[in-house]
Design an enzyme around this catalytic site. Structure first.
Site, PDB file in Angstrom:
ATOM      1  N   GLU A  93      53.433 -27.445 -55.886  1.00 42.45           N
ATOM      2  CA  GLU A  93      52.669 -26.239 -56.170  1.00 42.45           C
ATOM      3  C   GLU A  93      53.040 -25.592 -57.493  1.00 42.45           C
ATOM      4  O   GLU A  93      52.165 -25.169 -58.249  1.00 42.45           O
ATOM      5  CB  GLU A  93      52.882 -25.197 -55.053  1.00 42.45           C
ATOM      6  CG  GLU A  93      52.119 -25.472 -53.780  1.00 42.45           C
ATOM      7  CD  GLU A  93      52.388 -24.382 -52.754  1.00 42.45           C
ATOM      8  OE1 GLU A  93      51.410 -23.891 -52.169  1.00 42.45           O
ATOM      9  OE2 GLU A  93      53.557 -24.033 -52.530  1.00 42.45           O
ATOM     10  N   HIS A 104      59.252 -47.768 -44.232  1.00 42.46           N
ATOM     11  CA  HIS A 104      57.896 -48.256 -43.985  1.00 42.46           C
ATOM     12  C   HIS A 104      56.974 -47.968 -45.164  1.00 42.46           C
ATOM     13  O   HIS A 104      55.820 -47.578 -44.987  1.00 42.46           O
ATOM     14  CB  HIS A 104      57.350 -47.636 -42.702  1.00 42.46           C
ATOM     15  CG  HIS A 104      58.113 -48.034 -41.478  1.00 42.46           C
ATOM     16  ND1 HIS A 104      57.822 -49.154 -40.731  1.00 42.46           N
ATOM     17  CD2 HIS A 104      59.193 -47.473 -40.882  1.00 42.46           C
ATOM     18  CE1 HIS A 104      58.664 -49.256 -39.734  1.00 42.46           C
ATOM     19  NE2 HIS A 104      59.515 -48.244 -39.803  1.00 42.46           N
ATOM     20  N   ARG A 108      46.117 -13.605 -56.256  1.00 44.81           N
ATOM     21  CA  ARG A 108      45.123 -14.315 -55.452  1.00 44.81           C
ATOM     22  C   ARG A 108      44.636 -15.591 -56.137  1.00 44.81           C
ATOM     23  O   ARG A 108      44.031 -16.450 -55.503  1.00 44.81           O
ATOM     24  CB  ARG A 108      43.927 -13.397 -55.163  1.00 44.81           C
ATOM     25  CG  ARG A 108      44.273 -12.219 -54.284  1.00 44.81           C
ATOM     26  CD  ARG A 108      43.103 -11.280 -54.104  1.00 44.81           C
ATOM     27  NE  ARG A 108      42.040 -11.847 -53.300  1.00 44.81           N
ATOM     28  CZ  ARG A 108      41.944 -11.751 -51.978  1.00 44.81           C
ATOM     29  NH1 ARG A 108      42.882 -11.097 -51.303  1.00 44.81           N
ATOM     30  NH2 ARG A 108      40.949 -12.288 -51.317  1.00 44.81           N
ATOM     31  N   LYS A 128      46.045 -17.590 -53.677  1.00 41.10           N
ATOM     32  CA  LYS A 128      46.878 -17.170 -52.561  1.00 41.10           C
ATOM     33  C   LYS A 128      46.099 -17.178 -51.248  1.00 41.10           C
ATOM     34  O   LYS A 128      46.583 -17.626 -50.226  1.00 41.10           O
ATOM     35  CB  LYS A 128      47.425 -15.769 -52.835  1.00 41.10           C
ATOM     36  CG  LYS A 128      48.381 -15.240 -51.775  1.00 41.10           C
ATOM     37  CD  LYS A 128      49.676 -16.012 -51.787  1.00 41.10           C
ATOM     38  CE  LYS A 128      50.698 -15.418 -50.852  1.00 41.10           C
ATOM     39  NZ  LYS A 128      51.910 -16.245 -50.776  1.00 41.10           N
ATOM     40  N   TRP A 179      37.761 -17.064 -59.391  1.00 45.12           N
ATOM     41  CA  TRP A 179      38.224 -18.440 -59.209  1.00 45.12           C
ATOM     42  C   TRP A 179      36.966 -19.289 -59.079  1.00 45.12           C
ATOM     43  O   TRP A 179      36.198 -19.135 -58.146  1.00 45.12           O
ATOM     44  CB  TRP A 179      39.097 -18.532 -57.955  1.00 45.12           C
ATOM     45  CG  TRP A 179      39.834 -19.824 -57.776  1.00 45.12           C
ATOM     46  CD1 TRP A 179      41.056 -20.161 -58.261  1.00 45.12           C
ATOM     47  CD2 TRP A 179      39.392 -20.967 -57.026  1.00 45.12           C
ATOM     48  NE1 TRP A 179      41.415 -21.420 -57.865  1.00 45.12           N
ATOM     49  CE2 TRP A 179      40.403 -21.946 -57.106  1.00 45.12           C
ATOM     50  CE3 TRP A 179      38.232 -21.262 -56.296  1.00 45.12           C
ATOM     51  CZ2 TRP A 179      40.303 -23.185 -56.488  1.00 45.12           C
ATOM     52  CZ3 TRP A 179      38.129 -22.506 -55.671  1.00 45.12           C
ATOM     53  CH2 TRP A 179      39.155 -23.448 -55.771  1.00 45.12           C
ATOM     54  N   ASN A 207      32.844 -12.233 -54.186  1.00 41.78           N
ATOM     55  CA  ASN A 207      33.785 -13.246 -53.730  1.00 41.78           C
ATOM     56  C   ASN A 207      33.113 -14.006 -52.599  1.00 41.78           C
ATOM     57  O   ASN A 207      32.622 -13.409 -51.652  1.00 41.78           O
ATOM     58  CB  ASN A 207      35.076 -12.589 -53.238  1.00 41.78           C
ATOM     59  CG  ASN A 207      36.125 -13.614 -52.824  1.00 41.78           C
ATOM     60  OD1 ASN A 207      36.005 -14.788 -53.137  1.00 41.78           O
ATOM     61  ND2 ASN A 207      37.153 -13.158 -52.131  1.00 41.78           N
ATOM     62  N   GLY A 208      33.092 -15.341 -52.691  1.00 45.40           N
ATOM     63  CA  GLY A 208      32.454 -16.139 -51.651  1.00 45.40           C
ATOM     64  C   GLY A 208      31.491 -17.142 -52.252  1.00 45.40           C
ATOM     65  O   GLY A 208      31.513 -17.427 -53.451  1.00 45.40           O
ATOM     66  N   LYS A 241      56.284 -27.160 -52.081  1.00 48.05           N
ATOM     67  CA  LYS A 241      56.719 -26.153 -53.037  1.00 48.05           C
ATOM     68  C   LYS A 241      56.879 -26.749 -54.426  1.00 48.05           C
ATOM     69  O   LYS A 241      56.499 -26.149 -55.428  1.00 48.05           O
ATOM     70  CB  LYS A 241      58.048 -25.524 -52.594  1.00 48.05           C
ATOM     71  CG  LYS A 241      57.922 -24.554 -51.460  1.00 48.05           C
ATOM     72  CD  LYS A 241      57.166 -23.292 -51.887  1.00 48.05           C
ATOM     73  CE  LYS A 241      56.527 -22.625 -50.692  1.00 48.05           C
ATOM     74  NZ  LYS A 241      55.331 -23.305 -50.186  1.00 48.05           N
ATOM     75  N   GLU A 270      57.502 -29.108 -46.421  1.00 42.66           N
ATOM     76  CA  GLU A 270      57.416 -27.816 -47.096  1.00 42.66           C
ATOM     77  C   GLU A 270      58.120 -27.856 -48.449  1.00 42.66           C
ATOM     78  O   GLU A 270      57.620 -27.307 -49.442  1.00 42.66           O
ATOM     79  CB  GLU A 270      58.002 -26.724 -46.195  1.00 42.66           C
ATOM     80  CG  GLU A 270      58.070 -25.346 -46.816  1.00 42.66           C
ATOM     81  CD  GLU A 270      56.729 -24.758 -47.173  1.00 42.66           C
ATOM     82  OE1 GLU A 270      56.709 -23.748 -47.894  1.00 42.66           O
ATOM     83  OE2 GLU A 270      55.682 -25.310 -46.746  1.00 42.66           O
ATOM     84  N   CYS A 285      38.872 -14.788 -55.012  1.00 41.92           N
ATOM     85  CA  CYS A 285      38.639 -13.900 -56.139  1.00 41.92           C
ATOM     86  C   CYS A 285      39.138 -12.500 -55.803  1.00 41.92           C
ATOM     87  O   CYS A 285      39.302 -12.140 -54.647  1.00 41.92           O
ATOM     88  CB  CYS A 285      37.155 -13.831 -56.468  1.00 41.92           C
ATOM     89  SG  CYS A 285      36.397 -15.447 -56.697  1.00 41.92           S
TER      90      CYS A 285
END
Length: 612
Positions: A492, A508, A27, A607, A73, A99-100, A489, A485, A2
């Site tokens: 995301e 496999h 964020r 973020k 968030w 936040n938390g 991306k 990676e 947040c």
């Protein structure tokens, strides 16, 4: 995760808070709100973006020289107007942003319900502000003391700012396992989750430590105490973030800007640390603990997401060059098992923000077991930077796009320098090999810049595959983590399902998925396994898969097989991830734009993951 902003001073608070919330949008969040004090306490909050909040408050009273703002968030309670922050106490005199997570909120809430408190939201945060008011009223305590006493009763993580209608020139803030920064201006104070909302007004900041409480007021200035009421002397730092770093600079999205900054940020990471002409690398944190590193039984990397991928590349590099055993752990798993650790181990944490909750917890565990703990992060003054025995910043500058790009290549650059420095000191590579690798690393930023020139061609390929529902990324050796990676991306920011695999593992299982609708992105820049990669491409084509190959300039063999090729400059194989990742970043970006996705703020993501 947040975003928190607070202001007290002589200026109007609302414009500062709103601009601060916009700076913190990267964020990740699902609602936003503000509380302003001007005789009365006015609280406005709205599900959605900060822009929705701005529309909502139009025409409402926004006066006041003190205020707090928040982007939420969701953790406890659905994302809606009621659960948005700020939250107020029963009397409506106190307001809080948080936040938390307050882990024992349910038992506290039951106790408060028995005392007659009524709650409007489903959040743990509202419970905390009711608790503060209950303590304040029961003992006739000051706001500062009520906050302190309340925090002795809660379990969990928090960064909070509390405002009191009866104290119109004071804000009380506290942190535990969630970042909080105090900005010191001329007759004004700022509070924020990180420095980005503050740099426009002052470069003087104080980073709060765990279990510290800050009181800012126009009359008494800044005072800091710990949760045991001991006075703490503020350590004021000057931050070096220029405001233009926080702007798009003519690009449509921060992510594209940050992709194109990478030739410069790689140079910034090496500046003053690497000298090709004189043949040296100097990382002061590594130098300080070199003897312990050289004698280590093993090096353990702990990280999450993109940082975990950079650690995988470091595993290849350190084991090949320095011949020290390396393990790479997901921080979230490492902290919840009982790993074997000793004082002969080195634990290296990698985190862009330096605030990742799981990574911090993994470091705490390693510290308890006596291991040397080292941090690699981007944000100066972050929690990881302050917890570790030593560390290195990557100096990539603020990364606003949620999907990490320049931080990834910055981490790799730092890890290359670390591996070369250790290998040279240990004598596991010849002086000639060291100079060869050093020289190539010194030139790598120019090759990254050249690789960026492929953007128009990548955009054309993106148009061809943007409607795919799935994608497979294949790589070998150093480029296997790059495949991971690249897939991350794409997931995301475009919401296309994608997986990364070692190319040889395709047979496999994943080969069963391949058909004419499946794009297969093959990283084919490895000289050491080139023929094997050619075989993998042929296997894909035999099943009508659509191949997009990342190849070295002039490669005609794979070009004849693939549907599309993207040529990148040649480099020594260990450094190939720095080059081959560039077209993958651009491919994900352009596909996401073409699909109408919010590239900088993808859904459900944050973020900085500061809660579990």
């Amino acid at each position: 995760m947040c975003g928190i902003v607070g202001y007290v001073g002589k200026k109007e608070a609302y414009p500062i808070i709103i601009k601060g919330l916009q700076r913190l949008e990267y964020r990740g969040y699902d609602s936003a709100g503000v509380a302003l004090l001007n005789g009365s306490l006015n609280v406005y909050k709205k599900k959605g973006k900060v822009s929705d909040l701005i529309d909502y408050v139009e025409g409402k009273c926004l006066d006041g020289n003190i205020g707090i703002g928040h982007t939420r968030w969701a953790t406890h309670g659905a994302p809606n107007d009621i659960n948005s922050h700020p939250h107020v106490s029963s009397s409506k005199n106190l307001a809080i942003i948080h936040n938390g997570i307050i882990e024992n909120y349910a038992s506290i809430k039951s106790w408060l319900l028995s005392k007659g408190h009524e709650f409007e939201s489903d959040t743990d945060t509202e419970v905390l502000i009711h608790l503060i008011e209950e303590i304040q009223n029961e003992g006739n305590f000051s706001l500062d003391e009520a906050v302190r006493l309340a925090l002795t009763k809660v379990v969990g993580a928090y960064a909070i700012v509390v405002m009191d209608k009866n104290n119109p020139e004071k804000l009380v803030a506290a942190r535990k396992a969630s970042p909080l920064v105090v900005g010191i201006g001329n007759d004004e104070f700022f509070l924020a989750s990180d420095a980005t909302p503050i740099v426009e007004y002052t470069n003087k900041v104080v980073y709060l430590n765990d279990n510290e409480i800050a009181v800012v007021s126009l009359g008494e200035g800044l005072k800091i105490m710990d949760i045991d009421k001991d006075v703490v002397t503020p350590f004021i730092q000057e931050i070096d973030i220029k405001i233009e770093m926080l702007e798009k600079g003519g690009y449509d999205y921060f992510m594209l800007k940050e992709i194109f900054e990478q030739d410069s940020t790689i140079e910034d990471c090496m500046r003053g640390r690497l000298n090709v002409d004189e043949g040296w690398i100097k990382l002061s944190g590594v130098r300080e603990y070199m003897n312990r590193i050289l004698k280590a039984n093993r090096i353990i990397f702990v990280a999450c997401g993109t940082s975990w991928h950079s650690a995988l590349i470091a595993e290849y590099l350190i084991e090949e060059l320095a011949r020290i055993p390396v393990e790479v752990e997901y921080a979230s798993e490492f902290r919840y098992r009982n790993p074997i650790l000793s004082e002969n181990d080195v634990v290296i944490a990698i985190s862009q923000s330096g605030e990742t909750a799981d990574t911090l917890a993994a470091l705490e565990l390693a510290k308890e077991r006596g291991a040397l703990i080292y941090g690699i992060c981007n944000v100066v003054g972050s929690s990881i930077a302050r917890l570790t025995d030593a560390g290195s910043y990557i100096h990539a500058g603020p990364e606003i796009g949620v999907a990490s790009t320049k931080a990834f290549t910055g981490q790799l650059t730092l890890l290359y320098m670390m591996a070369l420095m250790i290998a040279n000191e240990k004598g596991t590579i010849s002086r000639g090999k060291f100079r060869e690798l050093l020289t190539e690393l010194g030139q790598i930023s120019s090759k990254v810049k050249k690789a960026l020139a492929c953007e128009k061609h990548v955009a054309y390929i993106a148009e061809e595959i943007k409607d795919s529902q799935n994608a497979l990324y294949l790589g070998r050796g150093y480029n296997f983590p790059v495949a991971l990676e690249g897939a991350l991306k794409l997931k995301e920011i475009s919401y296309i399902h994608a997986e990364g695999y070692p190319a040889a593992e395709m047979k496999h299982g994943p080969i069963a998925l391949i058909d004419e609708n499946m794009p297969i992105i093959v990283i084919a820049t490895n000289k050491s396994a080139y023929e094997k990669i050619v075989s993998n491409v042929q296997e894909v084509k035999a099943r009508k898969g659509k191949v997009i190959a990342i190849v070295i300039e002039g490669d005609e063999e794979i070009k004849a097989l693939a549907d599309f090729t993207i040529e990148v400059p040649s480099t020594l194989e260990p450094f190939s991830p720095l080059i081959s990742v560039i077209p993958l970043q651009l491919l994900s970006y352009h596909i996401a734009v073409m699909r109408g996705c919010n590239v900088d703020q993808p859904r459900n993501l944050a973020k900085s993951v500061t809660v579990e």
